[in-house]
Write a protein that holds these residues in place. Structure first.
Motif, short mmCIF file in Angstrom:
data_model
loop_
_atom_site.label_atom_id
_atom_site.label_comp_id
_atom_site.label_asym_id
_atom_site.label_seq_id
_atom_site.Cartn_x
_atom_site.Cartn_y
_atom_site.Cartn_z
N HIS A 180 40.93 31.97 38.18
CA HIS A 180 39.65 32.38 38.74
C HIS A 180 39.57 33.87 39.01
N PHE A 181 40.70 34.50 39.11
CA PHE A 181 40.72 35.95 39.33
C PHE A 181 42.06 36.49 38.83
N VAL A 182 42.12 37.80 38.69
CA VAL A 182 43.37 38.43 38.28
C VAL A 182 44.02 39.01 39.53
N PRO A 183 45.23 38.56 39.87
CA PRO A 183 45.86 39.06 41.10
C PRO A 183 46.59 40.39 40.85
N ILE A 184 46.46 41.28 41.79
CA ILE A 184 47.18 42.55 41.71
C ILE A 184 47.95 42.73 43.01
N ASP A 185 49.23 42.95 42.88
CA ASP A 185 50.06 43.23 44.05
C ASP A 185 49.58 44.55 44.68
N PRO A 186 49.39 44.59 46.00
CA PRO A 186 48.88 45.85 46.59
C PRO A 186 49.86 47.02 46.49
N ARG A 187 51.02 46.79 45.92
CA ARG A 187 51.91 47.93 45.66
C ARG A 187 51.51 48.63 44.37
N TYR A 188 50.65 47.98 43.60
CA TYR A 188 50.08 48.52 42.37
C TYR A 188 51.11 48.84 41.29
N HIS A 189 52.32 48.32 41.39
CA HIS A 189 53.29 48.67 40.36
C HIS A 189 52.97 48.01 39.03
N ALA A 190 52.11 46.97 39.05
CA ALA A 190 51.78 46.31 37.79
C ALA A 190 50.33 46.54 37.39
#
Ligand SMILES: *[C@@H]1O[C@H](CO)[C@@H](O)[C@H](O)[C@H]1NC(C)=O
Length: 951
Positions: free
Chosen positions: A862-872
């Motif tokens: 349903h959504f694309v998850p992004i780690d809040p560390r933004y390394h990915a």
């Protein structure tokens, strides 16, 4: 020189305490109060040195080196010059000064350079070089006056001071290079706020001072006659230094006295700190005493070099094991560093004439190092492989299957009978609440697809089953008097609200009433307290919640009323210390807030041990449990902060002060959203505009751009930590202001056997930003989704600061873009998540908050998850957007093609699911069930209440 058992034991103690300390140093509550901690640690070490002097008989070198004439003769040349009188006060002052430097560096740690400390042995070797006081070669055979000139030369070369200096430089440099290989976090060093060159200068100065302290200390202590007097001198120096530090500490205490608000007597913090102080104090004492005993037998260079070497080896081996992952993509640098350190150190052992290295014979160590290098080469060969399939591809596929399973599990029951059976099944045989049939009917009428699965409600309410209804009621009475609490009362099937002073709050309560009224007639009488702030407010320590949850899930008769009642007492204290006449002024400082959050984690978890102070380096162990390689895999796991202590530095929720009250007792408060540490009960509260029916542009017609926009009005308080660590600011920096030195690890496509495979590569962030169409930044308008509002002057200090650091972007219509990045605010999740979910765009979500619908959403579906560390962030967006024909990365044009069909599918799936399971009707169904359950928990007769099917 031959080493006896005693001094070997010293060396082992030294090494063990050093390794232990350097491993446990990452997280410490000690750093929160640097001066107090230094004082206590020095004091404990001083006392320990005095204590040890009492047992000096059993310590190595007990006779003192001057007691025996022979020993004196044998070692004459390694004894330093007689120390001068001013040395001792000098050492004390320098120790105090050095600790202040540590304090300064830690404050701007993200600007520091890793590994400068590795040059300490070089300074000590240089000192030996210039004072020409290397220990003489002690050979077992009588010296041969007429030896082979070649042998002589070899002997000279090996033991010459130049070789010593050179080999020390070699392995120190190797350890320093290690710092280059460590991935950095996105916590950045601001060019405006921080002074990076100043921090580095301080680090260098610190190392220099370390060297001076060590040399002086060595001279002073070497001249002490016996071990006993040696330890006493040491103890005296440490205690005097601790007094110096305590004077500084007192000074700051007095100057900080103004900051009286926010100092509630919270429970639990002190004991955590004390534990840390004592365990670390013990380690530090062991380290200092063993260093001194060891050094007085030889030189300061020896223990220092071994410590540096050990750190270097541990780091290198770790790096080698990471080869092939996103953390260490290539094998060249880690292997080089490993070899340089090993070669340098072996040379050093010859030059310094060390036959024994701690417990190893030199030959043995040499063999060991060679086999480590050899094994590392094999590991590197085995692990350095291309990735056959893009992990995101895999995640998207697997989660599709998971989504089907979820839905099946959520909607098993088609009839009331089945629903009741299913409920009992999932609740240890407990009957559903009274009027469950009415709820079931309502849910069916609203076409709710979710009938059986309400995990969030269960989790939120379970601890309240461990309290008596009377206790819950008392909690409610306490909440009633607090600011920003709305009350909704249901009596005789009618719902009503109190009259809050604030207009906005009135709107929120009004919309809640509108939601409840249709089914109010089926609800039991009750009053509920609703949190009108965005932030959750109930932060109960883990031990309490755990006890209540256990009591709640066990037999309902095994309550613990007595213990609970005694707890009530300390509860009241914490409330009375709140000045009730100025309730608005209460706040909890960010530091204390983080400590309290740590207490909400189970003992033994990473976050419980204290807040991570190393903001500079990327914490790989923090992301590992919820990630697959670089990518976020397990969203449920990710929402639990207890395994990720670094997140407490990387989010505004944790780095800005908590305004308003905060409670460590379980009070029945209903909030809109929370993080997993909190015990508020989640209640669906949404502005109605979140559900507006609009015709959205189709995915294909939208602009192929990743957009994120934040109004400067939403930024709120900016602290020095949040400016460079907050999730929004880091994002803006990463995308628009990355410095030349910043790097990200990117998964890039390579051609192999006619197929596209993938490999991680270190890429300069600026280069990685180039091909990707990011449009991210702050705007000066009121609300990013509302373009009608005009820009406003940027006057207050917070706004000016953000403006200077990040600049302003032009206002865009966010939902006209294909990829909408949704990032948290300081107090709660992104406001326009639901509109984005419905809009045919791909919601790219990076949020630590839970809302009522969070459990219904699946990442990668349903959504694309992004780690809040933004390394990915770069790798993830590159997967969907593609890099082909978009310019070069690392000097190559890229071959990764866009996976548009996956992006379109996620956009589609999100919209369809939102229109099926996250409608306002679903909100009402959730609310109905929540209040039914709540009505039973607060009922005196709750153990007998329940819905039973008519026979
Ligand atoms: C960051 O970039 C923006 C433009 O995107 C610019 O206005 C701002 O001055 C930059 N900040 C710094 C500190 O260089």
């Amino acid at each position: 020189m031959a080493r006896d058992g005693g001094s070997r034991l010293t060396a082992v103690c030294f090494l063990a305490s050093y390794i232990w300390l350097s491993c446990s140093l990452q997280r410490h509550s000690l750093i929160d109060q640097p001066r107090l901690s230094s004082f206590l640690l020095l004091f404990i070490s001083g006392a320990a040195a005095f204590g040890a002097s009492l047992f000096s008989k059993w310590l190595p070198g007990a006779d003192g080196r001057f007691d025996s004439e022979a020993a004196l003769k044998g070692m004459q040349s390694s004894i330093p010059h007689r120390p001068r009188r001013f040395y001792v006060p000098c050492i004390i002052l320098l120790i105090v000064f050095r600790l202040e430097i540590v304090h300064t560096v830690v404050q701007d740690f993200q600007c520091s350079v890793e590994g400068i400390e590795a040059f300490l042995p070089v300074l000590l070797a240089a000192h030996e070089f210039f004072s020409h006081r290397t220990p003489p070669v002690v050979s077992d055979e009588p010296e041969d006056m007429w030896g082979d000139p070649l042998e002589d030369f070899k002997e000279w070369l090996i033991s010459s001071p130049i070789t010593l200096l050179f080999s020390t430089v070699l392995f120190s440099y190797g350890v320093f290079m290690l710092g280059d290989l460590t991935p950095r976090s996105t916590y950045f060093c601001s060019t405006l706020m921080n002074k990076s060159s100043y921090t580095v200068l301080m680090q260098c100065l610190g190392v220099l001072i370390d060297a001076i302290i060590l040399v002086m200390l060595w001279r002073v202590l070497s001249w002490a006659r016996t071990t006993r007097s040696r330890l006493r001198t040491l103890g005296g120096i440490l205690i005097l230094a601790s007094i110096g530090v305590s004077a500084l500490w007192l000074e700051t205490r007095i100057s900080r006295h103004r900051e009286i608000i926010g100092h509630h007597p919270f429970k639990g913090i002190g004991s955590l700190y004390l534990f840390d102080v004592f365990s670390t104090g013990l380690l530090v004492s062991t380290l200092i005493i063993s260093t001194v005993l060891w050094a007085c037998d030889s030189t300061m260079l020896e223990p220092t070099a071994i410590a540096t070497f050990t750190s270097g080896m541990m780091g290198s081996i770790q790096n080698v094991l990471l080869i092939g992952t996103y953390l260490q993509p290539t094998f060249g640098p880690p292997l080089t560093v490993l070899s340089v350190i090993s070669a340098g150190f072996i040379m050093f052992t010859y030059a310094n004439n060390m036959r024994w290295i701690v417990v190893f014979k030199r030959v043995f160590l040499m063999g060991l190092l060679i086999s480590i290098i050899f094994a590392s080469g094999i590991v590197a060969l085995v692990k350095h492989k291309l990735v056959e399939r893009h992990p995101v591809d895999d995640l998207v596929y697997r989660n599709r299957v998971e989504a089907d399973r979820w839905l099946r599990h959520a909607s098993i029951s088609t009839t009331l009978k089945l629903a009741v059976a299913e409920y009992k099944d999932r609740h240890n045989g407990r009957d559903p609440p009274p009027n469950f049939d009415k709820w079931f009917e309502y849910a069916r009428k609203q076409n709710s697809v979710v009938i059986d699965r309400f995990d969030q409600i269960e989790k939120d309410l379970l601890p309240f089953w461990g309290m008596t209804p009377q206790q819950i009621h008392n909690g409610f009475e306490r909440l009633k008097g607090l600011p920003d609490i709305g009350i909704i009362t249901i009596a005789n099937g009618k719902a009503s609200r109190n009259r809050p002073t604030d207009g906005d709050q009135e709107t929120v309560l009004e919309s809640l009433l509108w939601l409840i009224t249709p089914f109010a007639e089926h609800l039991p009488d009750m009053s509920v307290a609703i949190n009108m702030n965005e932030r959750p407010r109930i932060l109960v320590p883990w031990d309490d919640i755990h006890r209540l949850t256990m009591a709640g899930s066990q037999s309902r008769f095994q309550l613990l009323p007595n213990r609970l009642r005694t707890r009530r007492e300390d509860v009241t204290i914490s409330v009375e210390s709140n000045p009730m006449d100025t309730p608005k002024a209460t706040y909890v400082s960010a530091k204390k807030f983080r400590q309290l959050e740590a207490l909400a984690c189970p003992p033994g978890s990473a976050a419980r041990g204290g807040v991570q102070w190393d903001v500079r380096d990327f914490c790989a162990s923090c992301v590992k449990p919820h990630s697959k390689g670089q990518f976020l895999e397990d969203w449920e796991m990710f929402l639990d902060p207890c395994h990720q202590p670094d997140i407490f530095n990387l989010h505004d929720f944790h780095t800005t002060p908590h305004l308003g009250d905060l409670h460590q007792d379980l009070l029945p408060l209903f909030s809109r959203s929370k993080t997993d540490s909190f015990s508020d009960i989640i209640m669906p509260m949404h502005d109605i505009w979140a559900f507006l029916e609009t015709e959205w542009t189709s995915f294909d017609k939208k602009k192929d751009i990743v957009v994120w926009q934040e109004s400067i009005r939403e930024v709120g308080v900016v602290t020095p930590q949040s400016l460079v660590g907050g999730q929004r600011n880091r994002l803006a920096h990463l995308v628009n202001n990355a410095s030349a030195a910043d790097e990200v690890s990117m998964l890039l496509g390579v051609q192999s056997d006619g197929k596209t495979k993938f490999q991680y590569e270190k890429t300069p962030t600026q280069g990685a930003n180039g091909p990707l169409p990011f449009e991210c930044g702050f705007t000066n308008a009121d609300h990013p989704t509302n373009t009608l509002l005009k820009a406003q002057p940027c006057e207050d200090a917070n706004c000016q600061l953000v403006h200077q650091e990040f600049g302003f972007k032009e206002l865009r219509k966010v939902l006209d873009h294909r990829y909408v990045l949704l990032v948290d605010g300081a107090d709660g999740g992104p406001h326009h998540f639901l509109p984005a979910l419905r809009s045919n765009s791909v919601p790219v979500l990076s949020s630590i908050f839970r809302e009522w619908y969070t459990e219904r959403l699946l990442p990668w579906v349903h959504f694309v998850p992004i780690d809040p560390r933004y390394h990915a962030l770069h790798s993830t967006m590159a997967y969907f957007i593609g890099l082909k024909n978009r310019g070069t990365i690392n000097g190559r044009s890229q071959i990764t093609t866009a996976r548009l069909e996956d992006a379109r599918w996620i956009a589609d799936e999100g919209r369809k699911w939102a229109n099926k399971a996250i409608r306002k009707e679903d909100m009402a169904v959730y609310m109905f069930r929540l209040l039914l359950e709540w009505g039973r928990v607060i009922n005196e007769d709750r153990d007998n209440l329940g819905f039973k099917l008519p026979e």
